[in-house]
Design a protein around this motif. Structure first.
Motif, PDB file in Angstrom:
ATOM      1  N   TRP A 131       0.587  -1.082   0.123  1.00  0.00           N
ATOM      2  CA  TRP A 131       0.078  -0.103  -0.085  1.00  0.00           C
ATOM      3  C   TRP A 131       0.739   1.235   0.051  1.00  0.00           C
ATOM      4  O   TRP A 131       0.614   2.228  -0.591  1.00  0.00           O
ATOM      5  N   LYS A 132       2.103   1.167   0.704  1.00  0.00           N
ATOM      6  CA  LYS A 132       3.011   2.152   0.639  1.00  0.00           C
ATOM      7  C   LYS A 132       3.397   2.790  -0.999  1.00  0.00           C
ATOM      8  O   LYS A 132       3.653   3.504  -1.286  1.00  0.00           O
ATOM      9  N   TYR A 133       3.517   1.607  -1.444  1.00  0.00           N
ATOM     10  CA  TYR A 133       4.249   1.705  -2.820  1.00  0.00           C
ATOM     11  C   TYR A 133       3.061   2.312  -3.733  1.00  0.00           C
ATOM     12  O   TYR A 133       3.486   3.363  -4.373  1.00  0.00           O
ATOM     13  N   VAL A 134       1.768   1.781  -3.467  1.00  0.00           N
ATOM     14  CA  VAL A 134       0.594   2.214  -4.334  1.00  0.00           C
ATOM     15  C   VAL A 134       0.475   3.907  -3.997  1.00  0.00           C
ATOM     16  O   VAL A 134       0.443   4.726  -4.889  1.00  0.00           O
ATOM     17  N   LYS A 135       0.564   4.247  -2.529  1.00  0.00           N
ATOM     18  CA  LYS A 135       0.586   5.911  -2.345  1.00  0.00           C
ATOM     19  C   LYS A 135       1.535   6.669  -3.005  1.00  0.00           C
ATOM     20  O   LYS A 135       1.392   7.922  -3.200  1.00  0.00           O
ATOM     21  N   GLU A 136       2.836   6.143  -2.859  1.00  0.00           N
ATOM     22  CA  GLU A 136       3.969   6.837  -3.477  1.00  0.00           C
ATOM     23  C   GLU A 136       3.726   7.098  -4.904  1.00  0.00           C
ATOM     24  O   GLU A 136       4.127   8.060  -5.512  1.00  0.00           O
ATOM     25  N   LEU A 137       3.162   6.033  -5.400  1.00  0.00           N
ATOM     26  CA  LEU A 137       3.079   6.010  -7.069  1.00  0.00           C
ATOM     27  C   LEU A 137       2.037   6.960  -7.417  1.00  0.00           C
ATOM     28  O   LEU A 137       1.901   7.919  -8.434  1.00  0.00           O
ATOM     29  N   VAL A 149      -5.333  -1.718  -9.287  1.00  0.00           N
ATOM     30  CA  VAL A 149      -4.270  -2.009  -8.762  1.00  0.00           C
ATOM     31  C   VAL A 149      -4.435  -3.362  -8.189  1.00  0.00           C
ATOM     32  O   VAL A 149      -5.339  -3.374  -7.306  1.00  0.00           O
ATOM     33  N   ASP A 150      -3.681  -4.467  -8.498  1.00  0.00           N
ATOM     34  CA  ASP A 150      -3.477  -5.856  -7.865  1.00  0.00           C
ATOM     35  C   ASP A 150      -2.189  -5.920  -7.372  1.00  0.00           C
ATOM     36  O   ASP A 150      -1.192  -6.082  -8.163  1.00  0.00           O
ATOM     37  N   GLY A 151      -2.228  -6.089  -6.136  1.00  0.00           N
ATOM     38  CA  GLY A 151      -0.912  -6.273  -5.551  1.00  0.00           C
ATOM     39  C   GLY A 151      -0.847  -7.689  -4.887  1.00  0.00           C
ATOM     40  O   GLY A 151      -1.772  -8.227  -4.276  1.00  0.00           O
ATOM     41  N   THR A 165      -7.923 -10.250   1.950  1.00  0.00           N
ATOM     42  CA  THR A 165      -7.712  -9.453   0.887  1.00  0.00           C
ATOM     43  C   THR A 165      -7.764  -8.259   1.496  1.00  0.00           C
ATOM     44  O   THR A 165      -8.608  -7.743   2.079  1.00  0.00           O
ATOM     45  N   ARG A 166      -6.661  -7.080   1.484  1.00  0.00           N
ATOM     46  CA  ARG A 166      -6.943  -5.848   1.768  1.00  0.00           C
ATOM     47  C   ARG A 166      -7.283  -4.719   0.588  1.00  0.00           C
ATOM     48  O   ARG A 166      -6.780  -5.071  -0.390  1.00  0.00           O
ATOM     49  N   ASP A 170     -11.914   2.480  -2.683  1.00  0.00           N
ATOM     50  CA  ASP A 170     -13.267   2.101  -3.148  1.00  0.00           C
ATOM     51  C   ASP A 170     -12.960   0.976  -4.003  1.00  0.00           C
ATOM     52  O   ASP A 170     -13.483   0.702  -4.873  1.00  0.00           O
ATOM     53  N   ASP A 171     -12.093  -0.023  -3.445  1.00  0.00           N
ATOM     54  CA  ASP A 171     -11.794  -1.499  -4.136  1.00  0.00           C
ATOM     55  C   ASP A 171     -11.170  -1.315  -5.467  1.00  0.00           C
ATOM     56  O   ASP A 171     -10.692  -2.284  -5.999  1.00  0.00           O
ATOM     57  N   GLN A 172     -10.663  -0.075  -5.705  1.00  0.00           N
ATOM     58  CA  GLN A 172      -9.591   0.144  -6.768  1.00  0.00           C
ATOM     59  C   GLN A 172      -8.279  -0.573  -6.627  1.00  0.00           C
ATOM     60  O   GLN A 172      -7.571  -0.936  -7.378  1.00  0.00           O
ATOM     61  N   VAL A 173      -7.806  -0.565  -5.216  1.00  0.00           N
ATOM     62  CA  VAL A 173      -6.822  -1.566  -4.994  1.00  0.00           C
ATOM     63  C   VAL A 173      -7.081  -2.501  -4.035  1.00  0.00           C
ATOM     64  O   VAL A 173      -7.599  -2.449  -3.187  1.00  0.00           O
ATOM     65  N   LYS A 174      -6.365  -3.896  -4.546  1.00  0.00           N
ATOM     66  CA  LYS A 174      -6.433  -5.027  -3.665  1.00  0.00           C
ATOM     67  C   LYS A 174      -5.206  -5.641  -3.564  1.00  0.00           C
ATOM     68  O   LYS A 174      -4.360  -5.979  -4.322  1.00  0.00           O
ATOM     69  N   ILE A 175      -5.011  -5.853  -2.165  1.00  0.00           N
ATOM     70  CA  ILE A 175      -3.559  -6.318  -1.816  1.00  0.00           C
ATOM     71  C   ILE A 175      -3.729  -7.877  -1.220  1.00  0.00           C
ATOM     72  O   ILE A 175      -4.626  -7.902  -0.262  1.00  0.00           O
ATOM     73  N   ARG A 176      -3.208  -8.714  -1.764  1.00  0.00           N
ATOM     74  CA  ARG A 176      -3.521 -10.216  -1.509  1.00  0.00           C
ATOM     75  C   ARG A 176      -2.353 -11.092  -1.018  1.00  0.00           C
ATOM     76  O   ARG A 176      -1.175 -10.965  -1.873  1.00  0.00           O
ATOM     77  N   PRO A 177      -2.222 -11.583   0.059  1.00  0.00           N
ATOM     78  CA  PRO A 177      -1.095 -12.503   0.512  1.00  0.00           C
ATOM     79  C   PRO A 177      -1.297 -13.718  -0.011  1.00  0.00           C
ATOM     80  O   PRO A 177      -2.487 -14.316   0.009  1.00  0.00           O
ATOM     81  N   LEU A 178      -0.569 -14.435  -0.579  1.00  0.00           N
ATOM     82  CA  LEU A 178      -0.630 -15.693  -1.253  1.00  0.00           C
ATOM     83  C   LEU A 178       0.565 -16.743  -0.894  1.00  0.00           C
ATOM     84  O   LEU A 178       1.784 -16.010  -1.059  1.00  0.00           O
ATOM     85  N   ARG A 179       0.264 -17.835  -0.795  1.00  0.00           N
ATOM     86  CA  ARG A 179       1.455 -19.056  -0.317  1.00  0.00           C
ATOM     87  C   ARG A 179       1.948 -19.293  -1.756  1.00  0.00           C
ATOM     88  O   ARG A 179       1.124 -19.590  -2.626  1.00  0.00           O
ATOM     89  N   TYR A 180       3.266 -19.699  -2.189  1.00  0.00           N
ATOM     90  CA  TYR A 180       3.701 -20.091  -3.146  1.00  0.00           C
ATOM     91  C   TYR A 180       2.992 -21.265  -3.721  1.00  0.00           C
ATOM     92  O   TYR A 180       2.636 -21.437  -4.667  1.00  0.00           O
ATOM     93  N   ASP A 181       2.760 -22.555  -2.700  1.00  0.00           N
ATOM     94  CA  ASP A 181       2.197 -23.567  -3.011  1.00  0.00           C
ATOM     95  C   ASP A 181       0.881 -23.355  -3.337  1.00  0.00           C
ATOM     96  O   ASP A 181       0.239 -24.134  -4.201  1.00  0.00           O
ATOM     97  N   THR A 182       0.106 -22.490  -3.036  1.00  0.00           N
ATOM     98  CA  THR A 182      -1.473 -22.216  -3.424  1.00  0.00           C
ATOM     99  C   THR A 182      -1.363 -21.641  -4.941  1.00  0.00           C
ATOM    100  O   THR A 182      -2.105 -22.198  -5.576  1.00  0.00           O
TER     101      THR A 182
END
Length: 229
Positions: A131-137, A149-151, A165-166, A170-182
């Motif tokens: 999210w910090k990356y997105v705000k800076e951009l 934006v999909d992070g 998912t964070r 207004d849902d324009q930015v979505k940040i998802r953690p994912l495991r490699y195996d998933t």
């Protein structure tokens, strides 16, 4: 057409096989070992990322490097498209938007892929970093409010309760953690489903034997740990 389809299936299954082997290594060097594979594998995140219009964006990379004061870092001289931080390698991919006269007028969609080394749990801190990356951009005017934006933050473990998912703006930015195996399981399933759809296609009738060899399990070669007497 048949050869193009077969080559693409083979290439994708090889990427999956290589990643499966590499993410089993504790403390893997994500810069040299993982990033080159994910650079070719945005399709693993979903069909919406299949577009050839997504390309690495050095302008975004430069903005984030300046944000963190990164001058070099490990392995970065030959990887100008990525930001290399102590615990991760970050890639930025963009798809342009166009006005009514089909002239490029900005960025429609951004994909941020933050690859963490194995052994590091993903949690709110890692989501906040994206999210910090997105705000800076946004602050630099690189992307606008309408930019989607999909992070994705990838690692081999996720903190308890942090798998959701964070969303921001207004849902324009979505940040998802994912495991490699998933993500690898999902990618493999998509490829096998693709095979089911195309195996009986008329244009592949004469290539069935060739096609079958591409869907057999691929064994990733690993150096032997035993020395011969």
């Amino acid at each position: 057409m048949a050869k193009i389809a077969l080559d693409e299936i083979q290439t994708r299954l090889k990427i999956i096989a290589e990643l499966k082997a590499k993410v089993q290594v504790a403390g893997i060097d994500e810069v040299h070992e993982l990033q080159p594979l994910f650079e070719k594998g945005l399709w693993m995140f979903g069909s919406q990322f299949e577009s050839i219009e997504f390309t690495a964006n050095r302008g975004m990379t430069t903005v984030i490097r300046d944000l963190f004061g990164v001058k070099g870092g490990k392995g970065t001289p030959n990887r100008p498209d990525f930001v290399i931080l102590p615990d991760s390698s970050v890639g930025f991919y963009a798809c342009s938007s166009f006005d009514e006269e089909y002239n490029e007028d900005g960025i429609a969609h951004v994909v941020i892929v933050d690859l963490k080394t194995t052994g590091l749990s993903l949690g709110s801190k890692e989501k906040e970093q994206v999210w910090k990356y997105v705000k800076e951009l946004k602050r630099k005017g690189i992307i606008g409010k309408a930019t989607e934006v999909d992070g994705f933050v990838l690692g081999d473990q996720i903190e308890q309760g942090e798998g959701g998912t964070r969303t921001e703006d207004d849902d324009q930015v979505k940040i998802r953690p994912l495991r490699y195996d998933t993500i690898l399981i999902r990618a493999e399933k998509r490829m096998l489903n693709l095979h089911q759809k195309v195996k009986d296609a008329p244009f592949l009738t004469d290539q069935q034997d060739m096609l079958s060899q591409f869907i057999n399990p691929i064994v990733a070669s690993q150096p032997s740990l035993l020395e011969e007497d």
